[in-house]
Write an enzyme that holds these catalytic residues in place. Structure first.
Site, short mmCIF file in Angstrom:
data_model
loop_
_atom_site.label_atom_id
_atom_site.label_comp_id
_atom_site.label_asym_id
_atom_site.label_seq_id
_atom_site.Cartn_x
_atom_site.Cartn_y
_atom_site.Cartn_z
N GLN A 37 -30.03 -16.97 -22.17
CA GLN A 37 -28.82 -17.19 -21.37
C GLN A 37 -27.98 -18.34 -21.93
O GLN A 37 -28.41 -19.04 -22.84
CB GLN A 37 -29.24 -17.50 -19.92
CG GLN A 37 -30.29 -18.59 -19.81
CD GLN A 37 -31.25 -18.40 -18.63
OE1 GLN A 37 -31.07 -17.51 -17.81
NE2 GLN A 37 -32.26 -19.25 -18.53
N HIS A 68 -33.93 -26.90 -2.58
CA HIS A 68 -35.31 -27.16 -3.04
C HIS A 68 -36.26 -27.43 -1.88
O HIS A 68 -37.40 -26.97 -1.88
CB HIS A 68 -35.32 -28.32 -4.04
CG HIS A 68 -34.73 -27.94 -5.36
ND1 HIS A 68 -33.87 -28.74 -6.07
CD2 HIS A 68 -34.85 -26.80 -6.09
CE1 HIS A 68 -33.51 -28.11 -7.19
NE2 HIS A 68 -34.08 -26.94 -7.21
N ASP A 92 -35.54 -26.12 -13.35
CA ASP A 92 -34.98 -27.46 -13.15
C ASP A 92 -36.00 -28.41 -12.55
O ASP A 92 -35.77 -29.62 -12.48
CB ASP A 92 -33.71 -27.38 -12.28
CG ASP A 92 -33.98 -26.69 -10.96
OD1 ASP A 92 -34.70 -27.26 -10.12
OD2 ASP A 92 -33.48 -25.57 -10.75
N ASP A 143 -42.42 -15.10 -19.24
CA ASP A 143 -41.85 -14.19 -18.24
C ASP A 143 -42.72 -14.14 -16.97
O ASP A 143 -43.90 -13.79 -17.04
CB ASP A 143 -41.73 -12.79 -18.86
CG ASP A 143 -41.06 -11.80 -17.93
OD1 ASP A 143 -40.66 -12.20 -16.81
OD2 ASP A 143 -40.94 -10.63 -18.32
N GLY A 144 -42.13 -14.49 -15.85
CA GLY A 144 -42.86 -14.52 -14.59
C GLY A 144 -43.31 -13.14 -14.13
O GLY A 144 -44.31 -13.01 -13.41
N ASP A 162 -38.09 -18.86 -7.53
CA ASP A 162 -36.88 -19.69 -7.62
C ASP A 162 -36.12 -19.21 -8.86
O ASP A 162 -36.15 -19.84 -9.90
CB ASP A 162 -37.31 -21.16 -7.75
CG ASP A 162 -36.13 -22.10 -7.83
OD1 ASP A 162 -34.97 -21.64 -7.80
OD2 ASP A 162 -36.37 -23.31 -7.96
N SER A 163 -35.48 -18.07 -8.71
CA SER A 163 -34.91 -17.40 -9.88
C SER A 163 -33.39 -17.41 -9.85
O SER A 163 -32.76 -17.77 -8.86
CB SER A 163 -35.39 -15.96 -9.93
OG SER A 163 -34.69 -15.19 -8.97
N THR A 164 -32.82 -16.95 -10.95
CA THR A 164 -31.39 -16.69 -11.01
C THR A 164 -31.10 -15.41 -10.21
O THR A 164 -32.01 -14.78 -9.70
CB THR A 164 -30.98 -16.51 -12.49
OG1 THR A 164 -32.03 -15.83 -13.17
CG2 THR A 164 -30.79 -17.83 -13.19
N PRO A 169 -32.93 -11.45 -17.17
CA PRO A 169 -34.40 -11.53 -17.08
C PRO A 169 -34.93 -11.58 -15.65
O PRO A 169 -36.11 -11.35 -15.42
CB PRO A 169 -34.73 -12.83 -17.84
CG PRO A 169 -33.46 -13.61 -17.88
CD PRO A 169 -32.34 -12.62 -17.85
N1 SAM Z 1 -31.43 -22.40 -7.64
C1 SAM Z 1 -30.90 -21.49 -8.57
C2 SAM Z 1 -30.08 -20.38 -7.97
O1 SAM Z 1 -30.48 -19.78 -6.96
O2 SAM Z 1 -29.01 -20.13 -8.50
C3 SAM Z 1 -31.97 -21.03 -9.48
C4 SAM Z 1 -32.29 -22.16 -10.41
S1 SAM Z 1 -33.50 -21.94 -11.62
C5 SAM Z 1 -32.72 -22.89 -12.88
C6 SAM Z 1 -33.56 -20.25 -12.06
C7 SAM Z 1 -34.44 -20.02 -13.29
O3 SAM Z 1 -35.03 -18.72 -13.26
C8 SAM Z 1 -33.68 -20.10 -14.61
O4 SAM Z 1 -34.03 -21.28 -15.25
C9 SAM Z 1 -34.13 -18.85 -15.37
O5 SAM Z 1 -34.40 -19.11 -16.73
C10 SAM Z 1 -35.38 -18.44 -14.61
N2 SAM Z 1 -35.77 -17.05 -14.74
C11 SAM Z 1 -34.99 -15.95 -14.68
N3 SAM Z 1 -35.74 -14.84 -14.87
C12 SAM Z 1 -37.03 -15.24 -15.04
C13 SAM Z 1 -38.26 -14.56 -15.26
N4 SAM Z 1 -38.32 -13.23 -15.36
N5 SAM Z 1 -39.40 -15.30 -15.39
C14 SAM Z 1 -39.36 -16.65 -15.29
N6 SAM Z 1 -38.22 -17.35 -15.07
C15 SAM Z 1 -37.06 -16.65 -14.95
#
Ligand code: SAM
Length: 281
Positions: A37, A68, A92, A143-144, A162-164, A169
């Site tokens: 990303q 959080h 984060d 990868d989660g 806590d994902s995007t 991904p």
């Molecule tokens: N609080 C934020 C929001 O709701 O917009 C989310 C913040 S956090 C930085 C989200 C994280 O999820 C990102 O750093 C991203 O790299 C991660 N992420 C996305 N898909 C993932 C996956 N399949 N496995 C592990 N982490 C993942």
């Protein structure tokens, strides 16, 4: 953009809500494209540091505590004795910090796909990373979805997603197949909590399908906790809880006597977040 000078303002457009949110900038601190990303870091006039991924606001220094705290404490005070916590995403480290405030937690694993998110958080949001050296914390960059597929059955007490947004991904983190894997990985009173976007803009596209998928995956009950989140579209956000056991009651006495500081969460806020607005019925 819309009369806002692009050098002085960051603007996130929310197409599905026909709206936009802007923050007045002091300047750009960093920008990079990782294999996963595009990450940008800004300094803002009033919200402190801002992290943006693929054009979407992830967090600001000013208001991340709301998100959080609500991602961590309701789930941890609902489980009768949470010892083993897995955070999917959360790079984060703000959710991890809140999880580690619970003295009973013995192991908190953060499975973040993009190590650069964590490295940049260490640099630009050091306050969120202050518990990263806690011996109970473990970091895995991968990868989660895959991690959950391979997890030992019954080996986790609480899963925090806590994902995007469900694109790129993170797409597979919003599926029944993923929730089935979570269900298998969770022990007897196990529960999952996942950020589930805005009740105003994402009710039919994300929140309702998430409830259906979690129930179809075997969770007996689901509930969306709601809280304010000024930097996210509409300013009104949810985290959806699903449990093998009761998620409508919590360790209220422990929450009321919590030995650590919070700025939003407390026992009354938890109780209030268990109410269901008519819109979410
Ligand atoms: N609080 C934020 C929001 O709701 O917009 C989310 C913040 S956090 C930085 C989200 C994280 O999820 C990102 O750093 C991203 O790299 C991660 N992420 C996305 N898909 C993932 C996956 N399949 N496995 C592990 N982490 C993942």
């Amino acid at each position: 953009m819309g009369g806002l000078d692009e050098h002085r303002w960051f603007t996130e457009i929310c197409e599905e809500g026909g709206s936009a949110f802007s923050l007045k900038l002091r300047g750009k601190l960093h920008e990079e494209r990782t294999p996963f990303q595009r990450i940008e870091i800004y300094d803002t006039e009033f919200f402190g540091h801002l992290m943006v991924i693929d054009g979407f606001v992830m967090l600001t220094a000013l208001d991340n505590f709301l998100y959080h705290e609500m991602m961590a404490h309701p789930a941890l005070f609902t489980h009768p004795d949470p010892k083993r916590v897995v955070i999917i995403g959360g790079g984060d480290c703000g959710t991890l910090r809140e999880v580690l405030r619970h003295a009973g937690v013995e192991h908190a694993l953060q499975v973040e796909i993009d190590e650069r998110v964590t490295r940049l958080a260490e640099q630009y949001f050091p306050e969120l990373c202050e518990s990263n050296d806690d011996p109970r914390a473990e970091f895995l960059f991968g990868d989660g979805i895959r991690w959950m597929k391979e997890a030992e059955p019954g080996s986790v007490d609480v899963v925090i997603v806590d994902s995007t947004d469900p694109i790129g991904p993170a797409e597979g983190l919003f599926t029944e197949a993923f929730y089935r894997d979570c269900h298998r990985a969770l022990g007897g009173h196990g529960l999952i909590v996942q950020q589930s976007e805005s009740p105003l803009f994402h009710l039919d596209s994300i929140i309702r399908p998430m409830h259906r998928a979690m129930r179809a995956a075997g969770f007996g009950d689901t509930h969306s906790l709601q809280f304010p989140q000024p930097c996210y579209p509409s300013g009104w956000w949810t985290a959806t809880l699903a449990g093998k056991g009761d998620i409508r009651t919590f360790r209220e006495t422990d929450a009321a006597a919590k030995p650590f500081p919070t700025r939003y969460y407390n026992a009354a806020i938890h109780r209030a977040a268990l109410a269901t607005p008519e819109l979410l019925r």
